[in-house]
Design a protein around this motif. Structure first.
Motif, PDB file in Angstrom:
ATOM      1  N   ASN A   1       0.813  -1.225   0.000  1.00  0.00           N
ATOM      2  CA  ASN A   1       0.000   0.000   0.000  1.00  0.00           C
ATOM      3  C   ASN A   1       0.844   1.272   0.000  1.00  0.00           C
ATOM      4  N   LEU A   2       1.897   1.257  -0.806  1.00  0.00           N
ATOM      5  CA  LEU A   2       2.807   2.411  -0.816  1.00  0.00           C
ATOM      6  C   LEU A   2       2.793   3.175  -2.144  1.00  0.00           C
ATOM      7  N   THR A   3       1.811   2.876  -3.004  1.00  0.00           N
ATOM      8  CA  THR A   3       1.854   3.472  -4.347  1.00  0.00           C
ATOM      9  C   THR A   3       1.594   4.985  -4.349  1.00  0.00           C
ATOM     10  N   ASP A   4       1.085   5.515  -3.249  1.00  0.00           N
ATOM     11  CA  ASP A   4       0.888   6.976  -3.193  1.00  0.00           C
ATOM     12  C   ASP A   4       2.206   7.710  -2.937  1.00  0.00           C
ATOM     13  N   LYS A   5       3.213   7.017  -2.414  1.00  0.00           N
ATOM     14  CA  LYS A   5       4.472   7.703  -2.106  1.00  0.00           C
ATOM     15  C   LYS A   5       5.709   7.013  -2.691  1.00  0.00           C
ATOM     16  N   CYS A   6       5.511   5.940  -3.432  1.00  0.00           N
ATOM     17  CA  CYS A   6       6.635   5.249  -4.064  1.00  0.00           C
ATOM     18  C   CYS A   6       6.230   4.822  -5.470  1.00  0.00           C
ATOM     19  N   ARG A   7       7.176   4.937  -6.427  1.00  0.00           N
ATOM     20  CA  ARG A   7       6.876   4.454  -7.782  1.00  0.00           C
ATOM     21  C   ARG A   7       8.145   3.872  -8.395  1.00  0.00           C
ATOM     22  N   PHE A   8       7.948   2.896  -9.293  1.00  0.00           N
ATOM     23  CA  PHE A   8       9.095   2.330  -9.998  1.00  0.00           C
ATOM     24  C   PHE A   8       9.419   3.193 -11.208  1.00  0.00           C
ATOM     25  N   VAL A   9      10.721   3.385 -11.463  1.00  0.00           N
ATOM     26  CA  VAL A   9      11.187   4.124 -12.641  1.00  0.00           C
ATOM     27  C   VAL A   9      12.242   3.258 -13.341  1.00  0.00           C
ATOM     28  N   LEU A  10      12.033   3.004 -14.630  1.00  0.00           N
ATOM     29  CA  LEU A  10      12.992   2.216 -15.397  1.00  0.00           C
ATOM     30  C   LEU A  10      14.153   3.113 -15.814  1.00  0.00           C
ATOM     31  N   GLY A  11      15.377   2.697 -15.528  1.00  0.00           N
ATOM     32  CA  GLY A  11      16.505   3.533 -15.942  1.00  0.00           C
ATOM     33  C   GLY A  11      17.839   3.015 -15.456  1.00  0.00           C
ATOM     34  N   ASP A  12      18.879   3.590 -16.060  1.00  0.00           N
ATOM     35  CA  ASP A  12      20.261   3.225 -15.750  1.00  0.00           C
ATOM     36  C   ASP A  12      20.830   4.276 -14.802  1.00  0.00           C
ATOM     37  N   VAL A  13      21.505   3.825 -13.766  1.00  0.00           N
ATOM     38  CA  VAL A  13      22.069   4.768 -12.795  1.00  0.00           C
ATOM     39  C   VAL A  13      23.070   5.719 -13.458  1.00  0.00           C
ATOM     40  N   MET A  14      23.625   5.291 -14.609  1.00  0.00           N
ATOM     41  CA  MET A  14      24.606   6.147 -15.278  1.00  0.00           C
ATOM     42  C   MET A  14      23.958   7.212 -16.170  1.00  0.00           C
ATOM     43  N   GLN A  15      22.639   7.122 -16.292  1.00  0.00           N
ATOM     44  CA  GLN A  15      21.909   8.125 -17.106  1.00  0.00           C
ATOM     45  C   GLN A  15      20.471   8.164 -16.583  1.00  0.00           C
ATOM     46  N   MET A  16      20.301   8.788 -15.441  1.00  0.00           N
ATOM     47  CA  MET A  16      18.999   8.698 -14.769  1.00  0.00           C
ATOM     48  C   MET A  16      17.976   9.675 -15.351  1.00  0.00           C
ATOM     49  N   PRO A  17      16.727   9.245 -15.467  1.00  0.00           N
ATOM     50  CA  PRO A  17      15.686  10.109 -16.054  1.00  0.00           C
ATOM     51  C   PRO A  17      15.133  11.121 -15.040  1.00  0.00           C
ATOM     52  N   PHE A  18      16.049  11.857 -14.415  1.00  0.00           N
ATOM     53  CA  PHE A  18      15.636  12.885 -13.449  1.00  0.00           C
ATOM     54  C   PHE A  18      16.353  14.187 -13.786  1.00  0.00           C
ATOM     55  N   GLU A  19      15.670  15.300 -13.499  1.00  0.00           N
ATOM     56  CA  GLU A  19      16.277  16.609 -13.755  1.00  0.00           C
ATOM     57  C   GLU A  19      17.414  16.872 -12.756  1.00  0.00           C
ATOM     58  N   ASP A  20      18.244  17.875 -13.081  1.00  0.00           N
ATOM     59  CA  ASP A  20      19.313  18.285 -12.160  1.00  0.00           C
ATOM     60  C   ASP A  20      18.676  18.703 -10.833  1.00  0.00           C
ATOM     61  N   ASN A  21      19.403  18.489  -9.735  1.00  0.00           N
ATOM     62  CA  ASN A  21      18.981  18.965  -8.398  1.00  0.00           C
ATOM     63  C   ASN A  21      17.595  18.435  -7.997  1.00  0.00           C
ATOM     64  N   TYR A  22      17.307  17.186  -8.344  1.00  0.00           N
ATOM     65  CA  TYR A  22      15.973  16.608  -8.120  1.00  0.00           C
ATOM     66  C   TYR A  22      15.787  16.033  -6.710  1.00  0.00           C
ATOM     67  N   ALA A  23      16.787  15.278  -6.240  1.00  0.00           N
ATOM     68  CA  ALA A  23      16.562  14.452  -5.040  1.00  0.00           C
ATOM     69  C   ALA A  23      17.278  14.976  -3.796  1.00  0.00           C
ATOM     70  N   ASP A  24      16.613  14.788  -2.662  1.00  0.00           N
ATOM     71  CA  ASP A  24      17.240  15.118  -1.376  1.00  0.00           C
ATOM     72  C   ASP A  24      18.173  13.981  -0.937  1.00  0.00           C
ATOM     73  N   LEU A  25      17.804  12.771  -1.345  1.00  0.00           N
ATOM     74  CA  LEU A  25      18.533  11.588  -0.873  1.00  0.00           C
ATOM     75  C   LEU A  25      18.608  10.567  -2.009  1.00  0.00           C
ATOM     76  N   VAL A  26      19.785   9.997  -2.214  1.00  0.00           N
ATOM     77  CA  VAL A  26      19.924   8.845  -3.125  1.00  0.00           C
ATOM     78  C   VAL A  26      20.479   7.692  -2.299  1.00  0.00           C
ATOM     79  N   VAL A  27      19.801   6.559  -2.342  1.00  0.00           N
ATOM     80  CA  VAL A  27      20.283   5.380  -1.613  1.00  0.00           C
ATOM     81  C   VAL A  27      20.482   4.239  -2.605  1.00  0.00           C
ATOM     82  N   SER A  28      21.327   3.315  -2.232  1.00  0.00           N
ATOM     83  CA  SER A  28      21.525   2.148  -3.091  1.00  0.00           C
ATOM     84  C   SER A  28      22.179   1.043  -2.279  1.00  0.00           C
ATOM     85  N   ARG A  29      21.618  -0.152  -2.381  1.00  0.00           N
ATOM     86  CA  ARG A  29      22.213  -1.311  -1.685  1.00  0.00           C
ATOM     87  C   ARG A  29      22.423  -2.478  -2.665  1.00  0.00           C
ATOM     88  N   GLY A  30      23.657  -2.966  -2.713  1.00  0.00           N
ATOM     89  CA  GLY A  30      23.950  -4.187  -3.461  1.00  0.00           C
ATOM     90  C   GLY A  30      23.951  -4.024  -4.967  1.00  0.00           C
TER      91      GLY A  30
END
Ligand code: SAM
Length: 219
Positions: A89-118
């Motif tokens: 029940n998290l679809t109001d605050k989380c969504r999947f985005v298809l993309g490569d970390v080396m070319q992310m489909p986000f504008e400059d200065n978009y995120a407050d936090l980037v996390v990654s595990r494994g």
């Protein structure tokens, strides 16, 4: 991850989902706590880069008011991640985005936090990935990237369960330990080559790189 490269991408994504939900499940909330305690970021926008089935993003989504983009290069992981977000029940605050970390489909200065595990261990061009992460981070934003299981006890339990259910993983884990230093050195080398200031955490929670995007002073 689950032993054997003969698996199709879909089978690999399904296997990661099963392992994440059944065997690694205690690691994600513990790592989410570590991220929150380290970065102090609990609101705004977050990217979980190389999210796989989405368990780290899901744990952060449950513990914070962050809006989370769960990004992965695999469409199969995307289908699984979307299914997991719905069942939590998290679809109001989380969504999947298809993309490569080396070319992310986000504008400059978009995120407050980037996390990654494994996921970092699979990134072909670490320097490019780090530059891209800094591009999408807001000034003042933080990235928390690496690998681990959250605590020594959780890791011990996971290694025991994996040895029993996935003997092939145990073998690659042993081999992996021998190359751990090499993998970490490769990460640090890429950061030094790109002249990216970083902090690192190497404790029972895992090995993590912290990147902070400087606040720009506008006069
Ligand atoms: N983060 C998840 C977890 O801890 O359960 C999944 C980890 S899984 C071992 C690694 C994931 O990284 C896979 O889902 C893979 O598709 C993704 N990945 C690998 N290279 C990537 C890239 N360049 N960009 C985005 N995702 C990538």
């Amino acid at each position: 991850m689950s032993g054997g490269d003969e698996k199709s991408p879909k089978e690999k994504a399904e296997s990661m989902d099963k392992i994440a939900r059944e065997i690694f499940k205690e690691a994600y909330p513990k790592i989410a706590d570590k991220i929150i305690n380290t970065t102090k970021i609990k609101s705004g926008k977050c990217i979980d880069a190389g999210c796989g089935p989405g368990m780290l993003g899901i744990s952060l989504g449950k513990k914070t008011s962050l809006f989370i983009d769960l990004l992965d290069i695999s469409e199969d992981s995307g289908e699984i991640c979307t299914k997991n977000l719905k069942s939590e029940n998290l679809t109001d605050k989380c969504r999947f985005v298809l993309g490569d970390v080396m070319q992310m489909p986000f504008e400059d200065n978009y995120a407050d936090l980037v996390v990654s595990r494994g996921s970092i261990f699979f990134w072909e061009n670490l320097g490019k990935a780090f530059s891209e992460i800094l591009r999408v981070l807001k000034p003042g934003g933080v990235a928390f990237i690496g690998g681990g299981f959250g605590s020594a006890k959780i890791e011990e339990d996971i290694v025991k369960k994996m040895a029993k259910e996935y003997p092939e993983w145990r073998k690659s884990e042993k081999k992996g330990k021998k190359t751990t230093i090499k993998r970490r050195l490769k990460i640090v080398k890429a950061l030094l080559e790109e002249e990216i200031p970083y902090e690192s955490i190497c404790d029972e929670s895992g090995f993590w790189i912290i990147l902070r995007k400087k606040n720009e002073i506008i006069i």
